[in-house]
Motif scaffolding. Structure first.
Motif, PDB file in Angstrom:
ATOM      1  N   VAL A  16      47.588  -9.752  -2.792  1.00  0.00           N
ATOM      2  CA  VAL A  16      47.440  -9.126  -1.266  1.00  0.00           C
ATOM      3  C   VAL A  16      48.802  -8.824  -0.871  1.00  0.00           C
ATOM      4  O   VAL A  16      49.815  -8.773  -1.308  1.00  0.00           O
ATOM      5  CB  VAL A  16      46.387  -9.949  -0.731  1.00  0.00           C
ATOM      6  CG1 VAL A  16      44.734 -10.754  -1.267  1.00  0.00           C
ATOM      7  CG2 VAL A  16      47.578 -11.313  -0.451  1.00  0.00           C
ATOM      8  N   ARG A  17      48.280  -7.935   0.221  1.00  0.00           N
ATOM      9  CA  ARG A  17      49.362  -7.182   0.661  1.00  0.00           C
ATOM     10  C   ARG A  17      48.770  -7.358   2.527  1.00  0.00           C
ATOM     11  O   ARG A  17      47.589  -7.286   2.490  1.00  0.00           O
ATOM     12  CB  ARG A  17      49.571  -6.001  -0.030  1.00  0.00           C
ATOM     13  CG  ARG A  17      48.819  -4.682   0.752  1.00  0.00           C
ATOM     14  CD  ARG A  17      49.436  -3.639   0.493  1.00  0.00           C
ATOM     15  NE  ARG A  17      48.294  -2.969  -0.195  1.00  0.00           N
ATOM     16  CZ  ARG A  17      48.545  -2.229  -1.078  1.00  0.00           C
ATOM     17  NH1 ARG A  17      49.720  -2.584  -2.472  1.00  0.00           N
ATOM     18  NH2 ARG A  17      47.985  -1.544  -1.969  1.00  0.00           N
ATOM     19  N   ARG A  18      49.775  -7.501   2.763  1.00  0.00           N
ATOM     20  CA  ARG A  18      49.717  -8.035   4.663  1.00  0.00           C
ATOM     21  C   ARG A  18      50.401  -6.676   5.014  1.00  0.00           C
ATOM     22  O   ARG A  18      51.230  -5.302   5.169  1.00  0.00           O
ATOM     23  CB  ARG A  18      51.121  -8.763   4.978  1.00  0.00           C
ATOM     24  CG  ARG A  18      50.469 -10.582   4.947  1.00  0.00           C
ATOM     25  CD  ARG A  18      51.122 -11.191   5.867  1.00  0.00           C
ATOM     26  NE  ARG A  18      50.580 -12.526   5.797  1.00  0.00           N
ATOM     27  CZ  ARG A  18      50.791 -13.963   5.071  1.00  0.00           C
ATOM     28  NH1 ARG A  18      51.691 -14.030   3.968  1.00  0.00           N
ATOM     29  NH2 ARG A  18      50.457 -14.999   5.232  1.00  0.00           N
ATOM     30  N   GLU A  58      50.089 -13.387  -1.828  1.00  0.00           N
ATOM     31  CA  GLU A  58      50.588 -12.643  -1.627  1.00  0.00           C
ATOM     32  C   GLU A  58      51.595 -12.779  -2.722  1.00  0.00           C
ATOM     33  O   GLU A  58      52.000 -11.505  -3.185  1.00  0.00           O
ATOM     34  CB  GLU A  58      50.987 -12.669  -0.092  1.00  0.00           C
ATOM     35  CG  GLU A  58      52.242 -11.090   0.350  1.00  0.00           C
ATOM     36  CD  GLU A  58      52.694 -11.415   1.803  1.00  0.00           C
ATOM     37  OE1 GLU A  58      52.798 -10.137   2.605  1.00  0.00           O
ATOM     38  OE2 GLU A  58      52.468 -12.413   2.158  1.00  0.00           O
ATOM     39  N   VAL A  63      46.725 -16.999   1.049  1.00  0.00           N
ATOM     40  CA  VAL A  63      47.416 -15.974   1.394  1.00  0.00           C
ATOM     41  C   VAL A  63      48.476 -15.934   0.588  1.00  0.00           C
ATOM     42  O   VAL A  63      48.555 -15.035   0.470  1.00  0.00           O
ATOM     43  CB  VAL A  63      46.568 -15.436   3.435  1.00  0.00           C
ATOM     44  CG1 VAL A  63      47.695 -13.720   2.892  1.00  0.00           C
ATOM     45  CG2 VAL A  63      45.320 -14.828   2.941  1.00  0.00           C
ATOM     46  N   ASP A  64      49.197 -16.949   0.948  1.00  0.00           N
ATOM     47  CA  ASP A  64      50.643 -16.738   0.969  1.00  0.00           C
ATOM     48  C   ASP A  64      50.881 -17.038  -0.836  1.00  0.00           C
ATOM     49  O   ASP A  64      51.987 -16.300  -1.300  1.00  0.00           O
ATOM     50  CB  ASP A  64      51.893 -17.846   1.683  1.00  0.00           C
ATOM     51  CG  ASP A  64      52.037 -17.928   3.370  1.00  0.00           C
ATOM     52  OD1 ASP A  64      51.705 -16.462   3.695  1.00  0.00           O
ATOM     53  OD2 ASP A  64      52.207 -18.496   3.632  1.00  0.00           O
ATOM     54  N   LEU A 108      45.276  -7.830   6.022  1.00  0.00           N
ATOM     55  CA  LEU A 108      45.117  -8.095   4.345  1.00  0.00           C
ATOM     56  C   LEU A 108      44.345  -7.079   3.423  1.00  0.00           C
ATOM     57  O   LEU A 108      43.599  -7.342   4.085  1.00  0.00           O
ATOM     58  CB  LEU A 108      44.665  -9.668   4.757  1.00  0.00           C
ATOM     59  CG  LEU A 108      45.338  -9.988   3.158  1.00  0.00           C
ATOM     60  CD1 LEU A 108      46.748 -10.476   2.431  1.00  0.00           C
ATOM     61  CD2 LEU A 108      44.367 -11.620   3.447  1.00  0.00           C
ATOM     62  N   THR A 114      45.682  -5.674  -3.625  1.00  0.00           N
ATOM     63  CA  THR A 114      46.246  -4.956  -4.603  1.00  0.00           C
ATOM     64  C   THR A 114      45.430  -4.804  -5.616  1.00  0.00           C
ATOM     65  O   THR A 114      44.403  -4.879  -5.536  1.00  0.00           O
ATOM     66  CB  THR A 114      47.786  -5.970  -4.820  1.00  0.00           C
ATOM     67  OG1 THR A 114      47.535  -6.538  -5.756  1.00  0.00           O
ATOM     68  CG2 THR A 114      48.275  -5.736  -3.120  1.00  0.00           C
TER      69      THR A 114
END
Length: 142
Positions: A81-83, A76, A72-73, A95, A98
């Motif tokens: 992706v975005r948190r 991102e 995920v890091d 999560l 995008t």
């Protein structure tokens, strides 16, 4: 592959074709800087009906939560992706994909189709039609 009825050869050939398509797709992914693990994460997230907690994704992927966190890091950082804050638990994070993540998945899907089309392109139009007809029979069981 010694099956007298051809089922062993059929399985071997089908697996070989699928391995080739996956291998070609993996090579294209590497050129884009995406790993198969990251792609799996993004596809899993795409199939969800909304934002998900990291723990839910880890469970869906059948991996340890810490390995999802690192994927995920990276996703991102790449803007895929975005948190989001979890409205039901302010300590938790959700999560979501995008627009760039959706766009990348669509592009990869198109590339896979192109790769399959290239393989089918080795056959004449009549041979392609016959192969598809036979696969439909085998696939439908009738």
């Amino acid at each position: 592959m010694t099956s007298s009825d051809g089922s062993g050869e059929l399985l071997e050939l089908l697996y070989g074709v699928l391995r080739g398509v996956r291998r070609d797709a993996a090579a294209r992914l590497e050129l884009q800087g995406t790993t198969p693990g990251q792609l799996r994460l993004l596809r899993t997230l795409e199939r969800c009906d909304g934002p998900r907690r990291l723990g839910e994704l880890a469970a869906a992927l059948d991996v340890a939560p810490r390995s999802v966190t690192s994927k995920v890091d990276l996703a991102e950082e790449d803007g895929l992706v975005r948190r989001l804050p979890d409205p039901s638990d302010r300590r938790a994070t959700l999560l979501e994909l995008t627009p760039a993540g959706h766009k990348m998945l669509a592009a990869i899907s198109a590339q896979r189709h192109e790769g399959a089309a290239e393989r089918l392109g080795r056959l004449s139009a009549d041979e392609q039609a016959e192969l598809l007809r036979l696969l439909r029979i085998v696939g439908d069981g009738g």
